[in-house]
Design a protein around this motif. Structure first.
Motif, PDB file in Angstrom:
ATOM      1  N   ALA A 126      56.953   4.747  45.338  1.00 41.30           N
ATOM      2  CA  ALA A 126      56.883   5.247  46.715  1.00 41.30           C
ATOM      3  C   ALA A 126      55.939   4.386  47.555  1.00 41.30           C
ATOM      4  CB  ALA A 126      56.421   6.705  46.704  1.00 41.30           C
ATOM      5  N   LYS A 127      54.813   4.002  46.977  1.00 46.36           N
ATOM      6  CA  LYS A 127      53.866   3.151  47.699  1.00 46.36           C
ATOM      7  C   LYS A 127      54.487   1.792  48.012  1.00 46.36           C
ATOM      8  CE  LYS A 127      49.161   1.296  47.593  1.00 46.36           C
ATOM      9  NZ  LYS A 127      49.586  -0.015  48.119  1.00 46.36           N
ATOM     10  N   MET A 128      55.243   1.249  47.072  1.00 46.93           N
ATOM     11  CA  MET A 128      55.914  -0.020  47.321  1.00 46.93           C
ATOM     12  C   MET A 128      56.870   0.092  48.502  1.00 46.93           C
ATOM     13  SD  MET A 128      56.822  -1.543  43.529  1.00 46.93           S
ATOM     14  CE  MET A 128      57.773  -2.895  44.247  1.00 46.93           C
ATOM     15  N   LEU A 129      57.633   1.184  48.552  1.00 47.09           N
ATOM     16  CA  LEU A 129      58.588   1.365  49.649  1.00 47.09           C
ATOM     17  C   LEU A 129      57.863   1.484  50.988  1.00 47.09           C
ATOM     18  CD1 LEU A 129      61.578   1.770  50.454  1.00 47.09           C
ATOM     19  CD2 LEU A 129      61.211   4.234  50.170  1.00 47.09           C
ATOM     20  N   ILE A 130      56.743   2.183  51.012  1.00 45.81           N
ATOM     21  CA  ILE A 130      55.977   2.329  52.254  1.00 45.81           C
ATOM     22  C   ILE A 130      55.374   0.995  52.672  1.00 45.81           C
ATOM     23  CG2 ILE A 130      53.949   3.435  53.290  1.00 45.81           C
ATOM     24  CD1 ILE A 130      54.567   5.873  51.466  1.00 45.81           C
ATOM     25  N   ASP A 131      54.937   0.198  51.713  1.00 42.87           N
ATOM     26  CA  ASP A 131      54.420  -1.129  52.046  1.00 42.87           C
ATOM     27  C   ASP A 131      55.518  -2.001  52.647  1.00 42.87           C
ATOM     28  OD1 ASP A 131      51.906  -0.472  51.124  1.00 42.87           O
ATOM     29  OD2 ASP A 131      52.162  -1.409  49.153  1.00 42.87           O
ATOM     30  N   ILE A 132      56.737  -1.845  52.153  1.00 41.47           N
ATOM     31  CA  ILE A 132      57.868  -2.604  52.672  1.00 41.47           C
ATOM     32  C   ILE A 132      58.245  -2.131  54.069  1.00 41.47           C
ATOM     33  CG2 ILE A 132      60.369  -2.991  52.383  1.00 41.47           C
ATOM     34  CD1 ILE A 132      59.806  -2.920  49.322  1.00 41.47           C
ATOM     35  N   GLU A 133      58.289  -0.812  54.244  1.00 38.30           N
ATOM     36  CA  GLU A 133      58.672  -0.220  55.530  1.00 38.30           C
ATOM     37  C   GLU A 133      57.709   0.927  55.837  1.00 38.30           C
ATOM     38  OE1 GLU A 133      59.304   0.556  58.721  1.00 38.30           O
ATOM     39  OE2 GLU A 133      60.878  -0.896  58.220  1.00 38.30           O
ATOM     40  N   PRO A 134      56.635   0.647  56.603  1.00 35.64           N
ATOM     41  CA  PRO A 134      55.598   1.654  56.883  1.00 35.64           C
ATOM     42  C   PRO A 134      56.130   2.937  57.517  1.00 35.64           C
ATOM     43  CG  PRO A 134      54.813  -0.531  57.487  1.00 35.64           C
ATOM     44  CD  PRO A 134      56.274  -0.677  57.145  1.00 35.64           C
ATOM     45  N   ALA A 135      57.280   2.877  58.182  1.00 30.18           N
ATOM     46  CA  ALA A 135      57.827   4.082  58.803  1.00 30.18           C
ATOM     47  C   ALA A 135      58.135   5.169  57.773  1.00 30.18           C
ATOM     48  CB  ALA A 135      59.093   3.742  59.597  1.00 30.18           C
ATOM     49  N   PHE A 136      58.319   4.761  56.512  1.00 26.04           N
ATOM     50  CA  PHE A 136      58.561   5.746  55.457  1.00 26.04           C
ATOM     51  C   PHE A 136      57.296   6.548  55.130  1.00 26.04           C
ATOM     52  CE2 PHE A 136      62.494   3.471  53.927  1.00 26.04           C
ATOM     53  CZ  PHE A 136      63.327   4.570  54.036  1.00 26.04           C
ATOM     54  N   GLY A 137      56.141   6.075  55.616  1.00 26.10           N
ATOM     55  CA  GLY A 137      54.893   6.779  55.345  1.00 26.10           C
ATOM     56  C   GLY A 137      54.896   8.207  55.838  1.00 26.10           C
ATOM     57  N   ASP A 138      55.619   8.463  56.929  1.00 24.41           N
ATOM     58  CA  ASP A 138      55.712   9.818  57.481  1.00 24.41           C
ATOM     59  C   ASP A 138      56.818  10.634  56.812  1.00 24.41           C
ATOM     60  OD1 ASP A 138      53.675   9.276  59.313  1.00 24.41           O
ATOM     61  OD2 ASP A 138      55.096   8.440  60.778  1.00 24.41           O
ATOM     62  N   CYS A 139      57.558  10.012  55.907  1.00 28.10           N
ATOM     63  CA  CYS A 139      58.721  10.673  55.295  1.00 28.10           C
ATOM     64  C   CYS A 139      58.521  11.000  53.823  1.00 28.10           C
ATOM     65  CB  CYS A 139      59.962   9.779  55.428  1.00 28.10           C
ATOM     66  SG  CYS A 139      60.363   9.293  57.105  1.00 28.10           S
ATOM     67  N   ILE A 140      57.400  10.573  53.255  1.00 29.82           N
ATOM     68  CA  ILE A 140      57.170  10.764  51.823  1.00 29.82           C
ATOM     69  C   ILE A 140      55.852  11.489  51.601  1.00 29.82           C
ATOM     70  CG2 ILE A 140      56.843   9.624  49.592  1.00 29.82           C
ATOM     71  CD1 ILE A 140      58.418   7.232  50.723  1.00 29.82           C
ATOM     72  N   GLN A 141      55.910  12.594  50.912  1.00 29.99           N
ATOM     73  CA  GLN A 141      54.710  13.339  50.545  1.00 29.99           C
ATOM     74  C   GLN A 141      54.780  13.680  49.065  1.00 29.99           C
ATOM     75  OE1 GLN A 141      53.984  16.934  52.838  1.00 29.99           O
ATOM     76  NE2 GLN A 141      52.905  17.874  51.122  1.00 29.99           N
ATOM     77  N   ILE A 142      53.733  13.340  48.334  1.00 27.82           N
ATOM     78  CA  ILE A 142      53.649  13.695  46.919  1.00 27.82           C
ATOM     79  C   ILE A 142      52.667  14.846  46.784  1.00 27.82           C
ATOM     80  CG2 ILE A 142      53.024  12.916  44.608  1.00 27.82           C
ATOM     81  CD1 ILE A 142      54.002  10.161  45.337  1.00 27.82           C
ATOM     82  N   SER A 143      53.150  15.961  46.295  1.00 27.66           N
ATOM     83  CA  SER A 143      52.357  17.181  46.230  1.00 27.66           C
ATOM     84  C   SER A 143      51.611  17.271  44.905  1.00 27.66           C
ATOM     85  CB  SER A 143      53.274  18.402  46.409  1.00 27.66           C
ATOM     86  OG  SER A 143      52.529  19.592  46.321  1.00 27.66           O
ATOM     87  N   GLU A 144      50.320  17.533  44.983  1.00 26.35           N
ATOM     88  CA  GLU A 144      49.522  17.691  43.767  1.00 26.35           C
ATOM     89  C   GLU A 144      49.734  19.077  43.150  1.00 26.35           C
ATOM     90  OE1 GLU A 144      47.853  15.353  42.306  1.00 26.35           O
ATOM     91  OE2 GLU A 144      48.242  13.878  43.884  1.00 26.35           O
ATOM     92  N   GLY A 145      49.922  20.079  43.994  1.00 22.63           N
ATOM     93  CA  GLY A 145      50.148  21.437  43.522  1.00 22.63           C
ATOM     94  C   GLY A 145      51.575  21.867  43.808  1.00 22.63           C
ATOM     95  N   PRO A 146      51.816  23.172  43.952  1.00 15.50           N
ATOM     96  CA  PRO A 146      53.163  23.654  44.298  1.00 15.50           C
ATOM     97  C   PRO A 146      53.618  23.069  45.637  1.00 15.50           C
ATOM     98  CG  PRO A 146      51.764  25.462  43.566  1.00 15.50           C
ATOM     99  CD  PRO A 146      50.864  24.273  43.736  1.00 15.50           C
ATOM    100  N   ILE A 147      54.885  22.746  45.740  1.00 17.59           N
ATOM    101  CA  ILE A 147      55.389  22.187  46.993  1.00 17.59           C
ATOM    102  C   ILE A 147      55.383  23.263  48.073  1.00 17.59           C
ATOM    103  CG2 ILE A 147      56.767  20.375  45.917  1.00 17.59           C
ATOM    104  CD1 ILE A 147      59.225  22.165  46.253  1.00 17.59           C
ATOM    105  N   LYS A 148      55.085  22.845  49.302  1.00 18.48           N
ATOM    106  CA  LYS A 148      55.007  23.769  50.438  1.00 18.48           C
ATOM    107  C   LYS A 148      55.687  23.135  51.648  1.00 18.48           C
ATOM    108  CE  LYS A 148      50.519  25.628  48.931  1.00 18.48           C
ATOM    109  NZ  LYS A 148      49.087  25.792  49.306  1.00 18.48           N
ATOM    110  N   GLY A 149      56.085  23.974  52.580  1.00 21.38           N
ATOM    111  CA  GLY A 149      56.629  23.485  53.842  1.00 21.38           C
ATOM    112  C   GLY A 149      58.012  22.896  53.754  1.00 21.38           C
ATOM    113  N   TYR A 150      58.793  23.313  52.774  1.00 20.24           N
ATOM    114  CA  TYR A 150      60.135  22.758  52.587  1.00 20.24           C
ATOM    115  C   TYR A 150      61.185  23.632  53.261  1.00 20.24           C
ATOM    116  CZ  TYR A 150      59.622  26.193  48.844  1.00 20.24           C
ATOM    117  OH  TYR A 150      59.347  27.341  48.142  1.00 20.24           O
ATOM    118  N   ASP A 151      62.290  22.977  53.660  1.00 20.40           N
ATOM    119  CA  ASP A 151      63.445  23.683  54.219  1.00 20.40           C
ATOM    120  C   ASP A 151      64.556  23.846  53.181  1.00 20.40           C
ATOM    121  OD1 ASP A 151      62.409  23.720  56.981  1.00 20.40           O
ATOM    122  OD2 ASP A 151      62.726  21.554  56.897  1.00 20.40           O
ATOM    123  N   ALA A 152      64.531  22.983  52.178  1.00 19.21           N
ATOM    124  CA  ALA A 152      65.536  23.002  51.114  1.00 19.21           C
ATOM    125  C   ALA A 152      64.905  22.399  49.866  1.00 19.21           C
ATOM    126  CB  ALA A 152      66.766  22.209  51.528  1.00 19.21           C
TER     127      ALA A 152
END
Length: 346
Positions: A126-152
């Motif tokens: 994921a970090k490699m992809l963000i380094d390639i295209e920084p716009a993905f930084g707002d599209c990728i979140q890695i959750s340490e605990g239970p996932i939250k704020g999801y629509d699906a």
């Protein structure tokens, strides 16, 4: 981010992955070496195998474009983006990458819950992809605990965890996957080269993947000698301590129960009607005619990930021997179209 920009970023990722995973000075290469200390099954060789497969089989401009062109254009509209939680399995390295690709190429935001057995491989990618295209930084979140704020939600795990996921996410659009296995149907006329390819289908990733062949359907009176010979190329698996422990344990149980079996010295071939097999074992069942083999597939289809055979069997997930670990972009897990699921969220 426009679709073309997303495609280009993944193509560039595909170009960089095989290099990065072999370089211990890069995060992915470092994690590839360290992963086996967290998960003994994630050997550097298996991590490299998974990375090479992803890069070579999926991350090319023509392959991505041909895949996307089969769907309505609105399925990839970032203006309709949702927050998609993805709970990833950890049975083989980077097993959740296809979901990662699907969610992001469709223009959604991904909230990832990694398996504790992942070894932070997905995080490095994921970090490699963000380094390639920084716009993905707002599209990728890695959750340490239970996932939250999801629509699906997309969740993959064992059959028991799938039942839990079904209940827990019952109020959300969800794609839930359980446990499946690969099946091979042999005619008895396979060449030595084809049997060698079959051995790859069985033993790659120690046989732990949902696409690994765990069950053989063979004609009545089948002679296993040539197949056992083809398997010998994988005999070094027994030098892996975790695999060897499983082999010795399962061998002991078979001997104590006086269960008929074939012992290759590193794997056990066992007559068993079940599709699922223990580590270091392969189940087999004889069939009297091709129709009986087809009947077995129909009865067990909900538990079959793919059918490997050189025979002309009509099945939507049929592949050639040697191709179980080379899924195409549209070879969706459990036969459920992930892009179709994501495309209907808007």
């Amino acid at each position: 981010m426009k679709l073309g920009k997303r495609i280009n970023a993944f193509v560039r990722l595909g170009q960089q992955l095989p290099v990065a995973v072999r370089d211990p000075n890069q995060p992915l290469g470092h994690n590839a070496l360290a992963a086996q200390h967290i998960n003994p099954w994630f050997t550097p060789e298996n991590v490299i195998c998974a990375v090479d497969s992803i890069a070579h089989e999926w991350l090319h401009t023509n392959k991505l474009e041909e895949w996307i062109e089969t769907y309505p254009e609105q399925y990839f509209n970032p203006d309709l983006k949702k927050n998609v939680g993805v709970i990833m399995a950890g049975n083989i390295p980077l097993v959740g990458f296809h979901d990662f690709l699907c969610v992001l190429i469709a223009g959604h935001k991904i909230i990832i819950k990694l398996s504790s057995k992942d070894g932070d491989l997905m995080g490095a990618v994921a970090k490699m992809l963000i380094d390639i295209e920084p716009a993905f930084g707002d599209c990728i979140q890695i959750s340490e605990g239970p996932i939250k704020g999801y629509d699906a939600v997309i969740a993959t795990g064992s059959d028991s965890s799938a039942r839990y996921f079904d209940f827990y996410f019952r109020n959300y659009p969800s794609l839930i996957r359980g446990h499946r296995n690969g099946l091979a149907v042999l005619s008895g006329n396979e060449t030595d080269d084809e049997l060698a390819l079959l051995s790859n289908d069985i033993f790659t990733y120690f046989g732990l993947g949902c696409r690994n062949v765990s069950k053989l359907l063979v004609p009545e009176g089948y002679n296993f000698n040539r197949l056992i010979g083809s398997m010998s190329r994988w005999k070094n698996l027994v030098n892996h301590h975790r695999y060897a422990n499983n082999y010795e344990y399962n061998r002991t149980i078979l001997l104590m129960n006086q269960t008929p079996h074939l012992d290759t010295g590193f794997a056990l071939i066992v007559p068993n009607e079940k599709l699922d097999a223990q580590v270091a074992t392969v189940n087999y069942q004889e069939y009297s005619g091709i129709n009986s083999a087809i009947d077995y597939i129909k009865v067990n289809d909900s538990k079959i990930q793919c059918v490997a055979t050189q025979l002309s069997i009509d099945h939507s997930r049929r592949v050639q021997l040697g191709d179980t670990q080379k899924p195409k972009l549209n070879d969706y897990s459990d036969g459920i179209d992930t892009i179709e699921f994501l495309g209907t969220l808007g």
